[in-house]
Design an enzyme around this catalytic site. Structure first.
Site, PDB file in Angstrom:
ATOM      1  N   CYS A  79       0.750  -1.011   0.099  1.00 34.90           N
ATOM      2  CA  CYS A  79       0.064   0.006  -0.110  1.00 34.90           C
ATOM      3  C   CYS A  79       0.866   1.403   0.091  1.00 34.90           C
ATOM      4  O   CYS A  79       1.548   1.723  -0.932  1.00 34.90           O
ATOM      5  CB  CYS A  79      -0.963  -0.164   1.064  1.00 34.90           C
ATOM      6  SG  CYS A  79      -2.306   0.953   0.942  1.00 34.90           S
ATOM      7  N   HIS A 167      -3.667  -5.141   0.502  1.00 35.18           N
ATOM      8  CA  HIS A 167      -3.034  -5.464   1.816  1.00 35.18           C
ATOM      9  C   HIS A 167      -3.146  -7.252   1.966  1.00 35.18           C
ATOM     10  O   HIS A 167      -4.200  -7.843   1.910  1.00 35.18           O
ATOM     11  CB  HIS A 167      -3.869  -4.947   2.948  1.00 35.18           C
ATOM     12  CG  HIS A 167      -3.779  -3.652   3.073  1.00 35.18           C
ATOM     13  ND1 HIS A 167      -2.655  -3.292   3.972  1.00 35.18           N
ATOM     14  CD2 HIS A 167      -4.281  -2.627   2.762  1.00 35.18           C
ATOM     15  CE1 HIS A 167      -2.747  -1.893   4.072  1.00 35.18           C
ATOM     16  NE2 HIS A 167      -3.696  -1.409   3.350  1.00 35.18           N
ATOM     17  N   GLU A 169      -1.925  -9.025   3.871  1.00 40.21           N
ATOM     18  CA  GLU A 169      -1.908  -9.651   5.374  1.00 40.21           C
ATOM     19  C   GLU A 169      -3.409  -9.818   5.916  1.00 40.21           C
ATOM     20  O   GLU A 169      -3.649 -10.311   7.102  1.00 40.21           O
ATOM     21  CB  GLU A 169      -1.184  -8.678   6.243  1.00 40.21           C
ATOM     22  CG  GLU A 169      -1.698  -7.310   6.624  1.00 40.21           C
ATOM     23  CD  GLU A 169      -1.321  -6.358   5.411  1.00 40.21           C
ATOM     24  OE1 GLU A 169      -1.333  -5.199   5.872  1.00 40.21           O
ATOM     25  OE2 GLU A 169      -1.062  -6.648   4.271  1.00 40.21           O
ATOM     26  N   GLY A 223      -2.456 -15.129  34.457  1.00 40.82           N
ATOM     27  CA  GLY A 223      -2.775 -15.165  32.803  1.00 40.82           C
ATOM     28  C   GLY A 223      -1.939 -16.008  32.217  1.00 40.82           C
ATOM     29  O   GLY A 223      -0.714 -16.629  32.599  1.00 40.82           O
TER      30      GLY A 223
END
Length: 509
Positions: A79, A167, A169, A223
């Site tokens: 891009c 893009h 991705e 976590g």
């Protein structure tokens, strides 16, 4: 030497996604702002230039010196990156008569290029640009187009330089992963050996060399990040790792006892510290969310520091810092706006006089889970939803009191239990109950009530950078609401949050 791809960030919202996609291809990559680029050493196999909210024609558009890179190393402009290569190397970029945002059909005009190996002749791609490349850079040749963009993809003859105006991705570019795979394998010649097993092996070896017989202290949170950090360090240095699990009084119902027992079953050297009263006393009368975060962080540091000082000859502080924390601590254009306070990067105060070790600072969240699975951690720990460091302190909106925490713990426990029972827990990235600082009129039996409102929040995401609200079944929400109102004293109304991030955040405070 670990081979790698360097991603140069011009401020695109998709830059981290490029990194995650390359990691999914088992290629190690690092992201750097365009104004903080490291020395390009022999380990670098290629360079990716990200998108940007800027136009290359803007007076303050980000720029970078590519003279020592272009033509020597494989280069992929995405891009803005593609437009930058055209604009600065003999081409021309102008505002487009037809802006392209969203889906477009890509037609490959040169299927012989390595970048388009095994690509379909036509596929869907995701566009996000107002400018377009009118003239290609010196030596440029178009290799794909769309209905509105002639130079949707190009190469530079005689060098491994490529540009894509779309893009690859993003999920909506259906052949995007194939294009990225072609770039790293066919053009950069990467071995694609960045796997959880190789990461564990290399990290344990590095930790053993770095730490030797030194003692390390780690604050566990329950976590995924801190748990995987503990497992890696435990493999490397065993009983020289001292883990501290602090109960700040703002954990979920029964979480302190449950998680502490899980840690001990994992063979960790862990001590539990009950400090809820200290946290709640410091939070008394405080309603501002930023103040609450800072108070909780400061009291945690005080409690943790006191406990750490009881351990003799500790020289290192371990932290569960992950790669998004590292990236977000360095802004493309200087200090970015504060959305909320963090204490991940930078760690506990300097007065602790400890060196910092962060075994996960190269990993994204999904990679941390992959490493945890490879380490043999229980799925119940690995699949735990993210939980904020300040805990329920930022899910009780307004002043935090012991009674409000009790109400929220009970409501939250019902919500999470129901998600598990209905098989929905693992389909949600993060779920939470929030206690709102308002009361409303209700009727229970023949009596009028004036009680609190609970908001339920459930989002789908991959890394928390963006998120969408989960379309939970109406019947499920009705059952949860009924359960909470009937069983949690002090609540007479339940609502469901249908906001996405952006513009909202996942947490309410």
């Amino acid at each position: 030497m670990q081979e790698k791809i360097i991603i140069i960030d011009f401020g695109s919202q998709y830059t981290q996604l490029i990194g995650r996609r390359l990691r999914e291809l088992n290629v190690y990559c690092e992201i750097y702002p365009y104004n903080h680029i490291p020395a390009i050493d022999d380990a670098v196999r290629g360079i990716v230039l990200s998108g940007s909210p800027y136009s290359v024609r803007d007076a303050d558009a980000p720029t970078i010196d590519l003279q020592s890179i272009k033509g020597r190393l494989p280069l992929l402009g995405i891009c803005y990156g593609a437009q930058y290569l055209a604009h600065h190397f003999g081409g021309e970029v102008r505002p487009s008569n037809t802006r392209e945002y969203g889906r477009a059909q890509l037609s490959v005009t040169d299927a012989t290029t390595p970048l388009f190996k095994n690509l379909l002749p036509a596929s869907q791609v995701w566009m996000s640009h107002g400018d377009t490349i009118i003239f290609l850079p010196h030596g440029g040749r178009a290799i794909a187009s769309t209905a509105d963009v002639e130079n949707a993809a190009y190469l530079v003859e005689g060098e491994p330089t490529y540009g894509l105006q779309f893009h690859p991705e993003v999920y909506h570019s259906t052949e995007g992963m194939q294009i990225l795979s072609n770039f790293v394998q066919a053009i950069c010649h990467c071995r694609c050996d960045w796997t959880p097993d190789s990461f564990i092996e290399n990290t344990i070896r590095e930790l053993q060399t770095k730490l030797a017989d030194d003692r390390v202290v780690l604050g566990l949170s329950g976590g995924v990040d801190s748990s995987v950090t503990a497992m890696l360090l435990n493999r490397a240095i065993g009983q020289n790792l001292y883990c501290l699990f602090v109960d700040n009084g703002l954990l979920r119902k029964g979480e302190f006892e449950e998680v502490l027992e899980s840690y001990r079953n994992m063979g960790l050297n862990v001590s539990g510290i009950c400090a809820g009263d200290e946290f709640l006393s410091q939070l008394a009368g405080i309603a501002d969310p930023e103040q609450k975060r800072k108070i909780i962080g400061r009291v945690f540091i005080d409690v943790f520091n006191r406990a750490a000082q009881q351990i003799e000859q500790v020289q290192w502080l371990a932290q569960g810092t992950i790669y998004p924390d590292v990236i977000e601590s360095v802004s493309v254009n200087g200090p970015s706006a504060t959305i909320k306070s963090h204490h991940n990067v930078g760690g506990l105060p300097v007065q602790m006089c400890l060196k910092v070790v962060e075994p996960l600072r190269a990993l994204f969240k999904d990679e941390v889970r992959r490493v945890g699975r490879a380490l043999g951690m229980k799925p119940t720990l690995l699949s735990r939803h993210p939980f904020p460091g300040p805990g329920l302190g930022i899910r009780v909106l307004g002043e935090v009191t012991g009674e409000k925490v009790r109400i929220l713990q009970e409501a939250d426990a019902i919500f999470i239990r129901r998600l598990r029972e209905e098989g929905l827990y693992d389909k949600v990235w993060q779920a939470a109950a929030i206690l709102l600082p308002v009361r409303s009129v209700g009727v229970m039996g023949d009596e009028r009530t004036y009680d609190y409102t609970i908001a339920l929040r459930a989002v789908a995401s991959t890394d928390g950078m963006t998120a969408d609200w989960v379309r939970l079944p109406y019947e499920f929400l009705a059952a949860v609401s009924n359960d909470i109102i009937n069983k949690v004293k002090g609540v007479n109304r339940v609502v469901y949050d249908i906001s996405s991030k952006p513009p909202a955040t996942i947490e309410w405070e």
